[in-house]
Scaffold this active site. Sequence first.
Site, PDB file in Angstrom:
ATOM      1  N   LYS A  71      -4.212  -1.651  -0.933  1.00  0.00           N
ATOM      2  CA  LYS A  71      -3.381  -0.449  -0.784  1.00  0.00           C
ATOM      3  C   LYS A  71      -1.914  -0.713  -0.431  1.00  0.00           C
ATOM      4  CE  LYS A  71      -7.118   2.701   0.558  1.00  0.00           C
ATOM      5  NZ  LYS A  71      -7.471   3.771   1.507  1.00  0.00           N
ATOM      6  N   ASP A 108      -4.895   9.962   1.017  1.00  0.00           N
ATOM      7  CA  ASP A 108      -5.823   9.919   2.160  1.00  0.00           C
ATOM      8  C   ASP A 108      -5.546  11.046   3.163  1.00  0.00           C
ATOM      9  OD1 ASP A 108      -7.371   7.761   1.339  1.00  0.00           O
ATOM     10  OD2 ASP A 108      -6.043   6.283   2.256  1.00  0.00           O
TER      11      ASP A 108
END
Length: 282
Positions: A71, A108
């Site tokens: 990420k 997220d």
Amino acid sequence: MNISGKAKVAGVFGWPVEHSLSPRLHNYWLKEYKIDGVFIPLAVEPDNLHRAIRSLPALGFAGVNLTVPHKEMAISAVDRISENAARVGAINTLVISKDGSIEGKNTDGFGFIEALGACASADDLKGETVVVLGAGGASRAITAALREHEVGKIYLVNRTRERAQRIADDLGGEIITVDWKERADVLSDVKLLVNTTLLGMVGQPKLEINLDALPASAIVSDIIYSPLMTGLLKGAARRGNPVVDGLGMLLHQGRPGFHSWFGQEPVVTEGLRTHILNRGAN
Ligand code: ATR
């Protein structure tokens, strides 16, 4: 599944990738909406990440999700990142534009806020005090989302206080770092308590926290989904607090990617939750 030669293709990069639930999630939606598309797991070694990302336009991919450990590293391989992703310092969703350029986003925080929807809207949290346990990548994404939705004070509690301080410095606003041993002392007047540490997960130590000072109306949320009812959530539910498990965040964070890649806004339903939890079956 009926995949034609015109099928849209997306996937998830991870190393390892076999534990990712994203293929199960996106292929459920593809079937549900009868979309000519496919979502595949792609085991990409960190050393190959840059090349793998740059190959996506040539391969005709609509985009991919990124999971551990990609990420942060992926940011240097894409053409641009969203404002929110820049704040978080990590991306989990890549979208290939018509011109072949690659955009990185972080969904997220969106997933977390949407998952809370069952108990509270973002508006309900405006100006309210929140406690976030943990200062890893998930904490950063959630804390940034909470700031965007204009919550009041955020107590950021972490074993390694400097890590929490880095998030506070990067995000700005009223984020107060707290020592791990003082975690039970900041719970009065709190509207939301979130665990982003891995304590309470299968195979990890328990999360020990005394909830006596927590108001009965406070929402208690855990990003862990294995088990679904963590010790924290069980303790909170026993004293009457509304609780939000970690599966909702996982499912909702997938929505923006699916929409961008396949052109349909997907919905998180009880049927989807059951399908994801019932991993062994089809
Ligand atoms: P992620 O990026 O997925 O959020 P991470 O970066 O590994 O995961 O972060 C894990 C979090 O759990 C961190 O806040 C970590 O605290 P440290 O920053 O001090 O490492 C927290 N954590 C892990 N084990 C812990 C323990 N035994 N006690 C308290 N906190 C713990």
